[in-house]
Design a protein around this motif. Structure first.
Motif, PDB file in Angstrom:
ATOM      1  N   ASP A  29       0.866  -1.173   0.000  1.00  8.86           N
ATOM      2  CA  ASP A  29       0.000   0.000   0.000  1.00  8.86           C
ATOM      3  C   ASP A  29       0.903   1.223   0.000  1.00  8.86           C
ATOM      4  N   ARG A  45      -6.288   0.587   2.664  1.00  7.43           N
ATOM      5  CA  ARG A  45      -7.135  -0.335   1.905  1.00  7.43           C
ATOM      6  C   ARG A  45      -6.427  -1.689   1.840  1.00  7.43           C
ATOM      7  N   SER A  46      -6.250  -2.316   2.984  1.00 12.60           N
ATOM      8  CA  SER A  46      -5.483  -3.565   3.010  1.00 12.60           C
ATOM      9  C   SER A  46      -6.164  -4.677   2.221  1.00 12.60           C
ATOM     10  N   GLN A  58      -7.904  -4.317  -0.565  1.00 12.73           N
ATOM     11  CA  GLN A  58      -7.586  -4.090  -1.971  1.00 12.73           C
ATOM     12  C   GLN A  58      -6.138  -4.445  -2.271  1.00 12.73           C
ATOM     13  N   GLU A 116     -13.578  -4.624  -1.158  1.00  8.51           N
ATOM     14  CA  GLU A 116     -12.780  -3.407  -1.210  1.00  8.51           C
ATOM     15  C   GLU A 116     -13.529  -2.176  -0.705  1.00  8.51           C
ATOM     16  N   TYR A 167     -14.370  -1.989   2.322  1.00  8.74           N
ATOM     17  CA  TYR A 167     -13.845  -1.821   3.679  1.00  8.74           C
ATOM     18  C   TYR A 167     -12.586  -0.967   3.605  1.00  8.74           C
ATOM     19  N   GLU A 168     -12.587   0.144   4.291  1.00  8.63           N
ATOM     20  CA  GLU A 168     -11.428   1.027   4.335  1.00  8.63           C
ATOM     21  C   GLU A 168     -11.085   1.343   5.785  1.00  8.63           C
ATOM     22  N   GLU A 201     -12.370  -6.333   7.637  1.00 11.96           N
ATOM     23  CA  GLU A 201     -12.320  -6.897   6.288  1.00 11.96           C
ATOM     24  C   GLU A 201     -11.999  -8.389   6.313  1.00 11.96           C
ATOM     25  N   ASN A 224     -15.376   0.086  10.523  1.00 11.92           N
ATOM     26  CA  ASN A 224     -16.147  -0.724   9.585  1.00 11.92           C
ATOM     27  C   ASN A 224     -17.220  -1.583  10.237  1.00 11.92           C
ATOM     28  N   LYS A 237     -12.287  -1.599  -6.784  1.00 17.39           N
ATOM     29  CA  LYS A 237     -12.472  -0.180  -6.518  1.00 17.39           C
ATOM     30  C   LYS A 237     -11.351   0.598  -7.207  1.00 17.39           C
ATOM     31  N   GLN A 275      -8.201   2.675  -8.216  1.00 16.81           N
ATOM     32  CA  GLN A 275      -6.944   2.941  -7.514  1.00 16.81           C
ATOM     33  C   GLN A 275      -5.934   3.456  -8.537  1.00 16.81           C
TER      34      GLN A 275
END
Length: 291
Positions: A38, A71-72, A74, A204, A206-207, A212, A254, A274, A276
């Protein structure tokens, strides 16, 4: 052809070399390693390149610009997308580790053995103290010996959790209990690539920190992939650092999304990802050129 592939998700170089050392010292060597980040800093690239060459690890490095929020899910999906794009077989076993989780010598062998009957394997970790992390013996790790001696309390915690997971797994078989239990911890677990693709990977949407992995476990179980429990066999060490985790599960950003539930196959995941930034990929280690 089925492979065992280690996937390391990170945003920092803090413990990355030690994690890759643990991967290199496995009694069952990974056929391939993917480090997915990331971030796209030169420090990340230099650490991976240097470690891959020094440890003779075949590493695929996937970098992308940080999106401004964690965004782990993703980032982990980026590794799966790279493997699917390479035509990796669906029965290949993916062992997921975080960039602060150093696996003990028999970790991958345990995941592979348990995955013979179940496409999902749950591992856990010993949460090391700052002093244990500083005294971590890399020479012992290279020799296949414990690099640190967990305390009686740390050993008891993992043993107690294994028993709790066994009860929760039994409740699942009886149609009782919480749908995401036993808990999938994304820091150390294994899953067949085909099973992960079937549920479209991590959600994705979940941020930030948390849930997640609970969500992925719930969706895998709902899709008919019961877990094997490897907490006592697939051993790994969580190297100490200042944490960004909330003090309580319910304080994570979340929780509301997780409690809404959803279908086994998420909408935005490996497919329909999502948006990126641009992704950079390179290959490193023995007999691998940059691409």
């Amino acid at each position: 052809m089925s492979q065992l592939i280690a996937i390391v998700c990170t945003h920092t170089t803090r413990h990355l070399h030690r994690v890759l050392l643990g991967i290199a010292c496995q009694s069952r060597r990974a056929d391939r390693v993917v480090v997915t980040c990331d971030g796209d800093g030169e420090d990340l690239r230099a650490c991976v390149v240097g470690s891959a060459e020094a440890l003779e690890l075949p590493v695929t490095l996937v970098l992308r610009v940080h999106a401004g929020v964690a965004r782990s899910g993703q980032v982990r999906n980026n590794a799966a997308r790279a493997l699917l794009g390479d035509g990796v077989a669906g029965d290949s076993l993916l062992v997921f580790l975080d960039g602060d989780i150093c696996p003990y010598a028999g970790c991958f062998g345990a995941h592979e053995r348990l995955a013979a009957a179940n496409p999902v394997v749950l591992g856990f970790r010993f949460d090391l103290t700052e002093a244990q992390t500083k005294s971590f013996d890399e020479g012992a790790l290279r020799a296949g010996q414990p690099p640190v001696n967990p305390s009686a309390e740390q050993l008891s915690e993992v043993a107690s959790r294994q028993k709790r997971y066994q009860r929760q797994a039994l409740l699942r078989r009886l149609g009782l209990g919480k749908k995401h239990k036993p808990k999938l911890l994304s820091a150390n677990f294994a899953v067949r690539l085909g099973a992960l693709a079937h549920v479209n990977g991590f959600d994705e949407l979940y941020e930030g920190y948390g849930q997640e992995d609970d969500d992925l476990g719930r969706r895998l179980y709902s899709a008919g992939y019961p877990p094997a429990l490897g907490l006592l066999e697939a051993k790994a060490y969580h190297l100490w650092h200042e944490t960004r985790a909330p003090g309580d599960w319910q304080e994570s950003p979340n929780v509301a999304r997780f409690e809404k539930g959803g279908p086994a196959r998420c909408v935005q995941g490996i497919a329909n990802c999502k948006p990126q930034g641009a992704i950079r990929r390179s290959e490193h280690g023995p007999s691998r050129g940059v691409r």
